[in-house]
Design an enzyme around this catalytic site. Structure first.
Site, short mmCIF file in Angstrom:
data_model
loop_
_atom_site.label_atom_id
_atom_site.label_comp_id
_atom_site.label_asym_id
_atom_site.label_seq_id
_atom_site.Cartn_x
_atom_site.Cartn_y
_atom_site.Cartn_z
N GLU A 155 86.73 130.68 -69.00
CA GLU A 155 85.94 131.50 -68.08
C GLU A 155 86.27 131.10 -66.65
O GLU A 155 86.22 129.91 -66.31
CB GLU A 155 84.44 131.29 -68.32
CG GLU A 155 83.62 132.16 -67.39
CD GLU A 155 82.13 131.81 -67.35
OE1 GLU A 155 81.74 130.77 -67.94
OE2 GLU A 155 81.38 132.55 -66.71
N CYS A 159 86.64 132.03 -57.68
CA CYS A 159 88.03 132.20 -57.24
C CYS A 159 87.97 132.58 -55.76
O CYS A 159 87.26 133.52 -55.40
CB CYS A 159 88.66 133.32 -58.07
SG CYS A 159 90.16 133.99 -57.39
N ALA A 160 88.66 131.86 -54.93
CA ALA A 160 88.62 132.21 -53.49
C ALA A 160 89.82 131.64 -52.75
O ALA A 160 90.41 130.63 -53.15
CB ALA A 160 87.33 131.69 -52.86
N GLN A 166 93.88 134.79 -46.40
CA GLN A 166 93.80 135.87 -47.39
C GLN A 166 94.86 136.95 -47.16
O GLN A 166 95.40 137.07 -46.06
CB GLN A 166 92.40 136.51 -47.35
CG GLN A 166 91.37 135.61 -48.01
CD GLN A 166 89.94 136.13 -47.92
OE1 GLN A 166 89.70 137.29 -47.58
NE2 GLN A 166 88.99 135.27 -48.20
N VAL A 167 95.12 137.72 -48.19
CA VAL A 167 96.10 138.82 -48.19
C VAL A 167 97.50 138.34 -47.78
O VAL A 167 98.27 139.06 -47.16
CB VAL A 167 95.62 140.03 -47.32
CG1 VAL A 167 96.29 141.32 -47.82
CG2 VAL A 167 94.13 140.21 -47.40
N GLY A 169 99.15 136.60 -50.28
CA GLY A 169 99.75 136.38 -51.60
C GLY A 169 99.26 135.11 -52.30
O GLY A 169 99.63 134.85 -53.44
N TYR A 170 98.40 134.31 -51.63
CA TYR A 170 97.95 133.07 -52.28
C TYR A 170 97.08 133.35 -53.51
O TYR A 170 97.14 132.63 -54.49
CB TYR A 170 97.17 132.19 -51.29
CG TYR A 170 98.07 131.49 -50.30
CD1 TYR A 170 99.03 130.57 -50.73
CD2 TYR A 170 97.96 131.73 -48.93
CE1 TYR A 170 99.86 129.93 -49.84
CE2 TYR A 170 98.79 131.08 -48.02
CZ TYR A 170 99.73 130.18 -48.49
OH TYR A 170 100.56 129.54 -47.62
N THR A 172 97.33 135.75 -55.61
CA THR A 172 98.21 136.09 -56.74
C THR A 172 98.88 134.82 -57.28
O THR A 172 98.97 134.62 -58.49
CB THR A 172 99.29 137.09 -56.26
OG1 THR A 172 98.63 138.22 -55.74
CG2 THR A 172 100.23 137.49 -57.37
N1 ACO Z 1 89.84 144.24 -53.45
C1 ACO Z 1 90.95 144.95 -53.80
N2 ACO Z 1 92.22 144.45 -53.71
C2 ACO Z 1 92.36 143.20 -53.22
C3 ACO Z 1 91.25 142.41 -52.82
C4 ACO Z 1 89.96 142.97 -52.96
N3 ACO Z 1 88.85 142.31 -52.62
N4 ACO Z 1 91.72 141.23 -52.37
C5 ACO Z 1 93.08 141.27 -52.50
N5 ACO Z 1 93.44 142.45 -52.99
C6 ACO Z 1 94.77 142.90 -53.31
C7 ACO Z 1 95.76 142.68 -52.18
O1 ACO Z 1 95.79 143.79 -51.31
C8 ACO Z 1 97.06 142.50 -52.92
O2 ACO Z 1 97.58 143.75 -53.30
P1 ACO Z 1 99.20 144.01 -53.33
O3 ACO Z 1 99.73 143.04 -54.37
O4 ACO Z 1 99.33 145.42 -53.73
O5 ACO Z 1 99.66 143.70 -51.96
C9 ACO Z 1 96.63 141.79 -54.20
O6 ACO Z 1 95.23 142.07 -54.37
C10 ACO Z 1 96.82 140.31 -54.14
O7 ACO Z 1 96.47 139.82 -52.89
P2 ACO Z 1 96.60 138.30 -52.46
O8 ACO Z 1 97.04 138.23 -51.05
O9 ACO Z 1 97.40 137.58 -53.46
O10 ACO Z 1 95.07 137.85 -52.58
P3 ACO Z 1 94.27 136.88 -51.60
O11 ACO Z 1 95.06 135.69 -51.27
O12 ACO Z 1 93.72 137.64 -50.48
O13 ACO Z 1 93.08 136.45 -52.57
C11 ACO Z 1 90.78 136.87 -53.13
C12 ACO Z 1 92.22 137.41 -53.14
C13 ACO Z 1 90.72 135.59 -53.94
C14 ACO Z 1 89.87 137.89 -53.78
C15 ACO Z 1 90.41 136.60 -51.66
O14 ACO Z 1 90.49 137.80 -50.93
C16 ACO Z 1 89.03 136.02 -51.47
O15 ACO Z 1 88.87 134.81 -51.47
N6 ACO Z 1 87.99 136.86 -51.29
C17 ACO Z 1 86.64 136.40 -51.04
C18 ACO Z 1 86.05 135.73 -52.26
C19 ACO Z 1 86.02 136.64 -53.47
O16 ACO Z 1 85.65 137.80 -53.38
N7 ACO Z 1 86.37 136.08 -54.62
C20 ACO Z 1 86.31 136.74 -55.90
C21 ACO Z 1 84.91 136.75 -56.36
S1 ACO Z 1 84.70 137.01 -58.10
C22 ACO Z 1 84.87 135.50 -58.80
O17 ACO Z 1 85.06 134.53 -58.14
C23 ACO Z 1 84.82 135.36 -60.29
#
Ligand code: ACO
Length: 431
Positions: A155, A159-160, A166-167, A169-170, A172
């Protein structure tokens, strides 16, 4: 230092090919490598990352080129557990602060409880800035998870990625590296309650809202969250997730080449039907690779369509391998059903419930299943593609029984005993 580092081909001054020789394959070089001075990382050491070259699901003909350096080489990661070491405690504080900042709706005490809980682990991406070492700023991103190895899932609790990163690629990379690590822990599925605004991110990481794991496998183990959407991700055991874009590119290239080769030749020619005596005097049933390939190549149009002797021999070999695997799976599945049938508490699961007698059964149980039906499905040969599918049916059978009968009776007790037995033999359902 307790880092579980991604091998840096630069650091080791090895070409990808040299790394292949030294590490037993380019894909194993993308596994987690730990610092042997670490007191804590030994339990996390993933020595045998699955090789994409072990599977033909990755690229056509298994010809994945040697692993070139990629963006995963330059990042530092660590599996962080609460083992009492100073480094890990500092990192856990960093992770707790990151999750608290990025998930403001989550109670801070709850985050702290899970992050520091010894059954939870976190995969962290660490800053490469030496100034930041030993301070909680060192953490760029993290995923905190709890594995349930007996049920082969984990489970994801939090995740953050830190706001400034952010955005990029970290997110992913974190998920891909976690998938690779999870395989080494025997994990088959991830499950998470995704915040509604993060569903898009999870979808891009291969998560789906259609949860295929039977509820009995995770219910009671994971917590329900209001305002979150339950999502699941199957973790393919043989994919090198750090190379997915390359694999897709290689597959695309292969298909394009085939299409080009096909269209370059005349594909509009219609050949006359084969004469009735075309195979006269030949053993058409023989599946000897060379003979079968020669027979196919003799058909007018086959070589003109681009097929070669080598292609045809390979495809006969693949078909034979696949037949062998199917037979093996069938006999393994029958042995597993028979093992369960032999248990004394399985008596009430051996035959289908007689719905003429138990008239309301189908009102309560939507998808009945029993050991005899499973056996029939196995013998028919087209139902179960994996042992896991059989395990899912077994768990469904247990849950149906619990659901219909409720607690406090013999049937329910049999279901509980069978569930325990299934958990104890669950490794046998691994491919
Ligand atoms: N909604 C939709 N798409 C998203 C989001 C989002 N909130 N965040 C990232 N993406 C997309 C990106 O545009 C990217 O798309 P692409 O591959 O087509 O370019 C893809 O997802 C991967 O993006 P990354 O840059 O690898 O992601 P990032 O480093 O920004 O991490 C994360 C994503 C972890 C959600 C980050 O934005 C974050 O910490 N957000 C705030 C905390 C959060 O919401 N965490 C998840 C909660 S749920 C849980 O923890 C179980």
């Amino acid at each position: 230092m307790s880092d579980v580092e991604i091998l840096s081909s630069k650091k080791r001054k090895l070409s990808p090919d040299a790394a292949h020789e030294e590490e037993g394959g380019p894909s194993s070089s993308s596994a987690f490598h730990h610092d042997s001075s670490s007191p804590s990382s030994s339990t996390q050491h993933a020595t045998s990352s699955p090789s994409p070259n072990n599977t033909n699901t990755t690229t056509p003909n298994n010809k994945l080129p040697p692993r070139p350096p990629n963006t995963y080489d330059n990042i530092r990661t660590a599996i962080v557990i609460n083992d009492g070491t100073r480094t890990n405690l500092i990192r856990l504080i960093g992770l707790k602060s990151l999750f608290a900042r990025q998930l403001p709706k989550m109670p801070k005490e709850y985050i702290a409880r899970l992050v520091f809980d010894r059954r939870h682990k976190s995969l962290a991406i660490l800053s490469s800035d030496p100034e930041k070492k030993d301070c909680d700023d060192e953490i760029i991103g993290g995923i905190c998870y709890r594995a349930y190895p007996e049920m082969r899932f984990a489970e994801i609790a939090f995740c953050a990625v830190s706001a400034s990163q952010q955005v990029k690629g970290y997110g992913t990379k974190l998920m891909n590296l976690l998938k690779m690590h999870a395989v080494t822990e025997g994990i088959e599925f991830f499950i998470t309650y995704a915040d509604n605004y993060a569903i898009g991110y999870f979808k891009k990481q291969g998560f789906t809202k259609a949860v295929s794991m039977p509820k009995g496998r995770y219910q009671g183990l994971i917590k329900d969250y209001d305002g979150g959407t339950i999502m699941e991700c199957y973790v393919h055991p043989t994919i090198d997730f750090t190379r997915v874009p390359e694999m897709i590119q290689a597959q695309k290239q292969f298909i394009l080449e085939r299409i080009r080769a096909g269209t370059a030749k005349s594909d509009k020619v219609v050949y006359p039907p084969l004469p009735p005596d075309f195979y006269a005097g030949q053993d058409v049933k023989s599946r000897a690779e060379k003979g079968a390939a020669e027979r196919s190549l003799a058909i007018p149009g086959v070589s003109e369509a681009g097929w070669t002797m080598a292609d045809l021999m390979a495809s006969t070999r693949d078909a034979k391998d696949s037949d062998k695997k199917k037979h093996q799976l069938k006999s393994d599945l029958l042995a597993l059903v028979s093992k369960v049938q032999d248990q004394q508490y399985s008596w009430c699961f051996r035959d289908p419930v007689d719905t003429n007698e138990v008239k309301d059964y189908l009102d309560v149980v939507g998808d009945p299943i029993d050991l005899k039906t499973m056996e029939k499905r196995i013998r028919r040969g087209d139902w179960y593609k994996t042992k896991h599918m059989l395990f899912s049916d077994m768990m469904k059978m247990v849950n149906n029984c619990k659901l219909y009968n409720g607690e406090g009776n013999t049937y329910y007790d049999c279901a509980v005993s069978l569930e325990k037995y299934l958990a104890s033999i669950s490794p046998m359902f691994t491919e």
